[in-house]
Scaffold this motif. Structure first.
Motif, PDB file in Angstrom:
ATOM      1  N   UNK A  12       0.829  -1.208   0.000  1.00  0.00           N
ATOM      2  CA  UNK A  12       0.000   0.000   0.000  1.00  0.00           C
ATOM      3  C   UNK A  12       0.863   1.258   0.000  1.00  0.00           C
ATOM      4  N   UNK A  13       1.953   1.257   0.792  1.00  0.00           N
ATOM      5  CA  UNK A  13       2.832   2.422   0.863  1.00  0.00           C
ATOM      6  C   UNK A  13       3.491   2.720  -0.481  1.00  0.00           C
ATOM      7  N   UNK A  14       3.851   1.671  -1.206  1.00  0.00           N
ATOM      8  CA  UNK A  14       4.532   1.858  -2.495  1.00  0.00           C
ATOM      9  C   UNK A  14       3.534   2.126  -3.629  1.00  0.00           C
ATOM     10  N   UNK A  15       2.249   2.012  -3.356  1.00  0.00           N
ATOM     11  CA  UNK A  15       1.250   2.313  -4.372  1.00  0.00           C
ATOM     12  C   UNK A  15       1.024   1.209  -5.383  1.00  0.00           C
ATOM     13  N   UNK A  16       1.248  -0.033  -4.983  1.00  0.00           N
ATOM     14  CA  UNK A  16       1.046  -1.165  -5.893  1.00  0.00           C
ATOM     15  C   UNK A  16      -0.452  -1.353  -6.138  1.00  0.00           C
ATOM     16  N   UNK A  17      -0.875  -1.288  -7.411  1.00  0.00           N
ATOM     17  CA  UNK A  17      -2.292  -1.373  -7.767  1.00  0.00           C
ATOM     18  C   UNK A  17      -2.641  -2.786  -8.192  1.00  0.00           C
ATOM     19  N   UNK A  18      -3.599  -3.389  -7.502  1.00  0.00           N
ATOM     20  CA  UNK A  18      -4.074  -4.722  -7.861  1.00  0.00           C
ATOM     21  C   UNK A  18      -5.173  -4.612  -8.908  1.00  0.00           C
ATOM     22  N   UNK A  19      -5.357  -5.662  -9.748  1.00  0.00           N
ATOM     23  CA  UNK A  19      -4.663  -6.950  -9.719  1.00  0.00           C
ATOM     24  C   UNK A  19      -3.286  -6.893 -10.393  1.00  0.00           C
ATOM     25  N   UNK A  20      -2.413  -7.825  -9.999  1.00  0.00           N
ATOM     26  CA  UNK A  20      -1.091  -7.904 -10.593  1.00  0.00           C
ATOM     27  C   UNK A  20      -1.224  -8.336 -12.056  1.00  0.00           C
ATOM     28  N   UNK A  21      -0.547  -7.614 -12.933  1.00  0.00           N
ATOM     29  CA  UNK A  21      -0.657  -7.895 -14.369  1.00  0.00           C
ATOM     30  C   UNK A  21       0.317  -8.981 -14.814  1.00  0.00           C
ATOM     31  N   UNK A  22       1.531  -8.981 -14.269  1.00  0.00           N
ATOM     32  CA  UNK A  22       2.541  -9.961 -14.668  1.00  0.00           C
ATOM     33  C   UNK A  22       3.592 -10.054 -13.572  1.00  0.00           C
ATOM     34  N   UNK A  23       4.341 -11.153 -13.574  1.00  0.00           N
ATOM     35  CA  UNK A  23       5.398 -11.328 -12.582  1.00  0.00           C
ATOM     36  C   UNK A  23       6.467 -12.253 -13.146  1.00  0.00           C
ATOM     37  N   UNK A  24       7.647 -12.205 -12.544  1.00  0.00           N
ATOM     38  CA  UNK A  24       8.742 -13.086 -12.924  1.00  0.00           C
ATOM     39  C   UNK A  24       9.589 -13.359 -11.692  1.00  0.00           C
ATOM     40  N   UNK A  25       9.979 -14.634 -11.518  1.00  0.00           N
ATOM     41  CA  UNK A  25      10.811 -15.015 -10.373  1.00  0.00           C
ATOM     42  C   UNK A  25      11.537 -16.314 -10.700  1.00  0.00           C
ATOM     43  N   UNK A  26      12.611 -16.559  -9.980  1.00  0.00           N
ATOM     44  CA  UNK A  26      13.368 -17.803 -10.130  1.00  0.00           C
ATOM     45  C   UNK A  26      13.372 -18.497  -8.773  1.00  0.00           C
ATOM     46  N   UNK A  27      12.320 -19.277  -8.518  1.00  0.00           N
ATOM     47  CA  UNK A  27      12.128 -19.868  -7.189  1.00  0.00           C
ATOM     48  C   UNK A  27      12.823 -21.216  -7.122  1.00  0.00           C
ATOM     49  N   UNK A  28      14.086 -21.194  -6.776  1.00  0.00           N
ATOM     50  CA  UNK A  28      14.848 -22.417  -6.578  1.00  0.00           C
ATOM     51  C   UNK A  28      15.999 -22.131  -5.628  1.00  0.00           C
ATOM     52  N   UNK A  71      10.891 -11.196  -6.591  1.00  0.00           N
ATOM     53  CA  UNK A  71       9.995 -11.053  -7.741  1.00  0.00           C
ATOM     54  C   UNK A  71      10.153  -9.716  -8.416  1.00  0.00           C
ATOM     55  N   UNK A  72       9.977  -9.718  -9.735  1.00  0.00           N
ATOM     56  CA  UNK A  72       9.661  -8.513 -10.487  1.00  0.00           C
ATOM     57  C   UNK A  72       8.167  -8.581 -10.773  1.00  0.00           C
ATOM     58  N   UNK A  73       7.427  -7.546 -10.406  1.00  0.00           N
ATOM     59  CA  UNK A  73       5.974  -7.545 -10.554  1.00  0.00           C
ATOM     60  C   UNK A  73       5.523  -6.310 -11.325  1.00  0.00           C
ATOM     61  N   UNK A  74       4.533  -6.509 -12.170  1.00  0.00           N
ATOM     62  CA  UNK A  74       3.905  -5.400 -12.886  1.00  0.00           C
ATOM     63  C   UNK A  74       2.488  -5.247 -12.344  1.00  0.00           C
ATOM     64  N   UNK A  75       2.174  -4.064 -11.832  1.00  0.00           N
ATOM     65  CA  UNK A  75       0.842  -3.880 -11.239  1.00  0.00           C
ATOM     66  C   UNK A  75      -0.187  -3.510 -12.306  1.00  0.00           C
ATOM     67  N   UNK A  76      -1.396  -3.239 -11.868  1.00  0.00           N
ATOM     68  CA  UNK A  76      -2.497  -2.967 -12.794  1.00  0.00           C
ATOM     69  C   UNK A  76      -2.263  -1.723 -13.630  1.00  0.00           C
ATOM     70  N   UNK A  77      -1.423  -0.799 -13.140  1.00  0.00           N
ATOM     71  CA  UNK A  77      -1.126   0.430 -13.879  1.00  0.00           C
ATOM     72  C   UNK A  77       0.054   0.291 -14.832  1.00  0.00           C
ATOM     73  N   UNK A  78       0.681  -0.897 -14.824  1.00  0.00           N
ATOM     74  CA  UNK A  78       1.844  -1.105 -15.679  1.00  0.00           C
ATOM     75  C   UNK A  78       3.150  -0.700 -15.046  1.00  0.00           C
ATOM     76  N   UNK A  79       3.146  -0.371 -13.757  1.00  0.00           N
ATOM     77  CA  UNK A  79       4.379   0.009 -13.063  1.00  0.00           C
ATOM     78  C   UNK A  79       5.122  -1.240 -12.597  1.00  0.00           C
TER      79      UNK A  79
END
Length: 229
Positions: free
Chosen positions: A182-198, A207-215
């Motif tokens: 909320x403090x960083x202004x992340x707008x839901x829903x999340x549009x895309x994400x990328x991670x290497x979970x291993x 994670x790299x996440x793209x929020x609903x606004x494209x940020x």
């Protein structure tokens, strides 16, 4: 009635055997499947197909934009020259690597720098993915990374962390991550994400996440606490 019962039984037997016998044959007489390798040629603007047939010989041919097959086949050497972005090592060994392709200067360094591989499987198409995401600890107590023990999800505008072993919600961590989102202004829903979970890597960057606004946001967990930029 008895005649109808016999007909139904025979029909059912045929249906079962039509499934069981091919499966049994494939087990008794296994055969390796070979998928065709298809790549775009920047030299002749066609798709080059390398396909192994029933006779185990490699057939190399090309397709135009409409999928029409060109008559005749290529040799491996001709295939290499049509796909220099893939077979540049072979061409370099034969001193046949071109200096330019379609008016653009090329070389081994350029091919290595721009080459990337994307792999996809048919079963991944239209696959229903669970709306939970693994979260690793990027600053573990010991040096080595450990496999994730928690997942998180977005529920009613909040970030919710769940212990995978007990399925219990981790209230404290959920609140801390919700607050920073909320403090960083992340707008839901999340549009895309990328991670290497291993855990088979030297460090974790979350994670790299793209929020609903494209940020774009960078999010990870450090010593149990959220990091987000």
């Amino acid at each position: 009635m008895k005649k109808a019962y016999n007909i139904l039984l025979i029909a059912l037997g045929i249906i079962v055997l039509s499934w069981f016998l091919p499966w049994l044959y494939s087990i008794v007489f296994p055969s390796a499947a070979s998928d065709p390798f298809i790549a775009y040629s920047p030299v002749n603007d066609r798709m080059i197909v390398s396909e192994t047939g029933d006779d185990k010989n490699l057939a190399i041919y090309s397709l135009d934009a409409d999928g029409n097959r060109e008559e005749g086949v290529y040799t491996k050497e001709q295939r290499d020259s049509l796909l220099p972005q893939i077979y540049y090592t072979q061409l370099m060994a034969r001193e046949a690597l071109p200096d330019t392709i379609a008016g653009i200067e090329v070389g081994v360094a350029a091919f290595k720098h721009s080459q990337w591989v994307f792999s996809a499987l048919p079963r991944d198409i239209n696959k229903v993915m669970p709306e939970v995401y693994l979260m690793m600890e990027s600053m573990p107590a010991r040096i080595d990374l450990e496999d994730p023990k928690e997942v998180f999800r977005f529920r009613d505008g909040k970030v919710e962390f769940i212990d995978m072993e007990t399925n219990a919600v981790i209230e404290g961590r959920s609140k801390r991550f919700t607050d920073i989102f909320n403090e960083r202004g992340f707008a839901l829903p999340m549009r895309a994400y990328s991670a290497n979970i291993t855990s088979r890597k030297p460090y974790d960057e979350g994670y790299l996440m793209v929020d609903a606004n494209g940020d774009l946001y960078h999010t990870k967990m450090q010593a149990g606490r959220p990091y987000m930029m």
